[in-house]
Each structure stands twice: as structure tokens, then as C-alpha cells.
Enzyme design. Structure first.
Site, PDB file in Angstrom:
ATOM      1  N   SER A  18      27.470 -29.599  13.584  1.00  0.00           N
ATOM      2  CA  SER A  18      27.045 -28.269  13.202  1.00  0.00           C
ATOM      3  C   SER A  18      25.562 -27.746  13.510  1.00  0.00           C
ATOM      4  CB  SER A  18      27.415 -27.721  11.532  1.00  0.00           C
ATOM      5  OG  SER A  18      26.680 -26.413  11.514  1.00  0.00           O
ATOM      6  N   SER A  20      24.192 -25.100  12.307  1.00  0.00           N
ATOM      7  CA  SER A  20      23.703 -24.208  11.295  1.00  0.00           C
ATOM      8  C   SER A  20      22.524 -24.625  10.415  1.00  0.00           C
ATOM      9  CB  SER A  20      24.751 -23.659  10.544  1.00  0.00           C
ATOM     10  OG  SER A  20      25.654 -23.002  11.048  1.00  0.00           O
ATOM     11  N   LYS A  69      38.250 -22.196   6.345  1.00  0.00           N
ATOM     12  CA  LYS A  69      38.284 -20.965   6.175  1.00  0.00           C
ATOM     13  C   LYS A  69      39.073 -20.289   5.457  1.00  0.00           C
ATOM     14  CE  LYS A  69      34.976 -20.013  10.109  1.00  0.00           C
ATOM     15  NZ  LYS A  69      34.883 -19.194  11.460  1.00  0.00           N
ATOM     16  N   ASP A  81      36.600  -6.476   2.335  1.00  0.00           N
ATOM     17  CA  ASP A  81      37.971  -5.936   3.180  1.00  0.00           C
ATOM     18  C   ASP A  81      38.110  -6.851   4.386  1.00  0.00           C
ATOM     19  OD1 ASP A  81      38.499  -4.307   0.871  1.00  0.00           O
ATOM     20  OD2 ASP A  81      37.579  -2.499   1.760  1.00  0.00           O
ATOM     21  N   ASP A 106      32.007 -13.105  11.065  1.00  0.00           N
ATOM     22  CA  ASP A 106      32.122 -13.610  12.372  1.00  0.00           C
ATOM     23  C   ASP A 106      32.355 -12.503  13.345  1.00  0.00           C
ATOM     24  OD1 ASP A 106      32.031 -16.436  12.227  1.00  0.00           O
ATOM     25  OD2 ASP A 106      34.243 -16.503  11.748  1.00  0.00           O
ATOM     26  N   ALA A 133      44.461 -16.249  19.629  1.00  0.00           N
ATOM     27  CA  ALA A 133      45.052 -15.645  18.521  1.00  0.00           C
ATOM     28  C   ALA A 133      44.567 -16.266  17.340  1.00  0.00           C
ATOM     29  CB  ALA A 133      46.241 -15.127  18.650  1.00  0.00           C
ATOM     30  N   GLY A 134      43.378 -17.145  17.315  1.00  0.00           N
ATOM     31  CA  GLY A 134      43.304 -17.788  15.795  1.00  0.00           C
ATOM     32  C   GLY A 134      42.237 -17.062  15.361  1.00  0.00           C
ATOM     33  N   TYR A 223      29.882 -22.470  22.937  1.00  0.00           N
ATOM     34  CA  TYR A 223      28.431 -22.620  23.251  1.00  0.00           C
ATOM     35  C   TYR A 223      27.889 -24.191  23.593  1.00  0.00           C
ATOM     36  CZ  TYR A 223      27.942 -23.804  18.106  1.00  0.00           C
ATOM     37  OH  TYR A 223      28.438 -24.284  17.060  1.00  0.00           O
ATOM     38  N   GLN A 251      25.998 -14.324  13.153  1.00  0.00           N
ATOM     39  CA  GLN A 251      26.680 -14.603  12.033  1.00  0.00           C
ATOM     40  C   GLN A 251      26.139 -15.167  10.897  1.00  0.00           C
ATOM     41  OE1 GLN A 251      28.578 -17.200  10.499  1.00  0.00           O
ATOM     42  NE2 GLN A 251      27.306 -18.776  11.884  1.00  0.00           N
TER      43      GLN A 251
END
Length: 278
Positions: A18, A20, A69, A81, A106, A133-134, A223, A251
Site C-alpha cells: 500500500s 497510503s 471492503k 448512502d 473511491d 464491473a467490480g 498506478y 480518495q
């Protein structure tokens, strides 16, 4: 009154790759804030136990990445929502009463990176074409529809997931078989690759991209590498290209602000930090 140093982190399996932690460490330093952001390897079956422990250790919140997730969304007592619509959470905040607030940033990260990297792109300019479509694709489709894109075309290797996405998001989403995936780019104002195809260590993306025309915008959520074959081919056809690093940085900003109390700068220094040059 306590004098705890605020903590945050990213949970995933694996999580060692990661970017992050480097990004958030840069933000903490640049803003002169106390705090730490750490990577924590957590398997899906252990997530509930870990989330029960972290607040007591001083954690204000965490990011969650694959494969956590969906499970994170199920475990949260409070859900935005947009996270509910996407069906996944990537940003968790621990409330004072011990409950978990789940959000998905995201889509926010995607739109902000797109607007920054392709400032001339307009939602009303024409259809958007999305490969995949994930969970990432669901966040992208939700953000595009909310922005006002008139039509979102989706192609996925497994048709069933694409059909489920259309069922959830409505008639502005159309589905094309993977065997004809190249056709979704015809007259599209935006092309997006949300799959891992073309990523370092993954199989190549074998979809004809000649339909991505001059003046269109093209964004790859991958990336690593920054300039994927998808972006290289789109640029060769005259498209304005946007790499996936901007989405990662954008994000992460909302969670940082919630946990550490200040809005971070999303700039070139943040990008360099995420790449390990900060």
C-alpha cells in the site's frame, strides 16, 4: 482528558504494497500534526475482532482495501448512502460511542482526479465507457451518474457482474459483451479501465482501443506502472490521459481530515510522497 497520539491505518490482505502509509505520513509532516498511519495485515475472517480492538488502542479510523471492503460495510453500524449503493466501504471512522461509521470515497477520488487531470472533460460531453464491473467500477459508475453523465457503457469479462451493476444503477447503464468490449469506446467522451489488466504482474489488457478518439479523456485506475499500455495507446490516439495515482491521493484526503482534523493538500508533493519520493 487524554493526551493520546491519534492513530489511523490501512487494513488489507495483502497490505505491504500500500502507498497510503507514505502518503499519510507526508500529510502529517507537512501539516505539523502528531499522529501515525500504519499498515495492518487483516484477513477477512478476523476483521470484526480487529475493528473491536482498534478504537481502544487510540485509532480514530482506518482505510480498508481488498478483500475487506464488503465485509467492512456489513460490520458498520452507520453507513453512508454512497457506500450502501456501491456495496463496499473503504473509509471507516470510529465514533466516541464505539460504533463504526462506513463511507466509500473511491468515487470522490475518481472524479476529483479526473477533473484535475482532464480539466476540459465535461459530464455532459457524451457517454462514458467503463471496463470492469467490480467494486472499483461500481464506485466509478456511481460517481459518473451523480456527475450527470448521460450514459455509462460497461463491459466485463463476467457478463453477470455487469448485468447486476445495471440492475442496481438503472437504465443509464448499458452492458456490452466482453467479446465486443472495444465497441464501447465509439463516440465516448471518457474511457476508464477499472480492471487490473495491464497492471505490473497481471495479464495484458487485450481489448481494441482504437475507438478512443481525439479529445476524449482516458483514465486507468492502475498506478503501477503509472503509464499503463491502456493510457499509452489512448494517448497515441489523441486522448487526454489520467493515471490512477491521483485517485489514490484524492480518495485518501477525506479520511485524513476526519481522523486528524485538518484537510490535507492534494498536490504534486502528495503524489511524489505516494510514489515513495516524499
Amino acid at each position: 482528558m487524554t493526551d493520546r497520539i491519534p492513530l489511523a491505518g490501512v487494513l488489507g490482505a495483502p497490505v505491504s504494497h500500500s502507498r497510503s502509509p507514505a502518503l499519510h505520513a507526508h500529510w502529517l509532516r507537512s501539516l505539523g500534526l502528531r499522529g501515525h498511519y500504519v499498515p495492518i495485515h487483516v484477513e477477512n475472517e478476523d476483521l470484526a475482532r480487529v475493528l473491536g480492538v482498534l478504537p481502544g488502542l487510540g485509532f480514530a479510523g482506518v482505510n480498508v482495501t481488498v478483500p475487506l471492503k464488503e465485509r467492512a460495510l456489513e460490520l458498520a453500524e452507520h453507513v453512508t448512502d454512497r457506500a450502501a449503493l456501491i456495496g463496499a466501504a473503504n473509509t471507516l471512522t470510529f465514533r466516541a460511542d464505539g460504533t463504526v461509521h462506513a463511507d466509500n470515497t473511491d468515487g470522490h477520488g475518481f472524479i476529483q482526479a479526473l477533473r484535475q487531470g482532464a480539466p476540459d472533460w465535461s459530464p455532459g460531453a457524451g457517454p462514458a465507457a467503463v471496463l470492469g464491473a467490480g467494486g472499483a467500477a461500481r464506485a466509478v459508475v456511481a460517481a459518473l451518474l451523480e456527475a450527470g453523465v448521460p450514459e455509462v457503457r460497461v463491459a466485463n469479462r463476467s457478463r453477470g457482474r455487469a448485468d447486476a451493476l445495471r440492475a442496481d444503477f438503472g437504465p443509464r447503464v448499458s452492458v456490452v459483451d466482453w467479446g465486443r468490449a472495444g465497441s464501447i469506446f465509439d463516440d465516448a467522451a471518457l474511457a476508464v479501465n477499472t480492471t487490473s489488466l495491464g497492471m505490473t504482474g497481471q495479464p495484458p489488457l487485450r481489448v481494441p482501443l482504437d475507438g478512443i478518439g481525439p479529445g476524449a479523456a482516458a483514465m486507468d485506475l492502475v498506478y503501477a506502472p503509472l503509464r499503463t499500455p491502456f493510457l499509452q495507446e489512448a494517448a497515441a490516439g489523441g486522448a487526454v490521459t489520467v493515471d490512477g495515482l491521483g485517485m489514490l491521493v484524492h480518495q485518501g484526503a477525506p479520511g485524513f481530515e476526519r481522523w486528524f482534523g485538518k484537510r490535507p493538500m492534494v498536490d504534486e508533493a502528495a503524489r511524489r510522497a505516494a510514489l515513495g519520493f516524499g
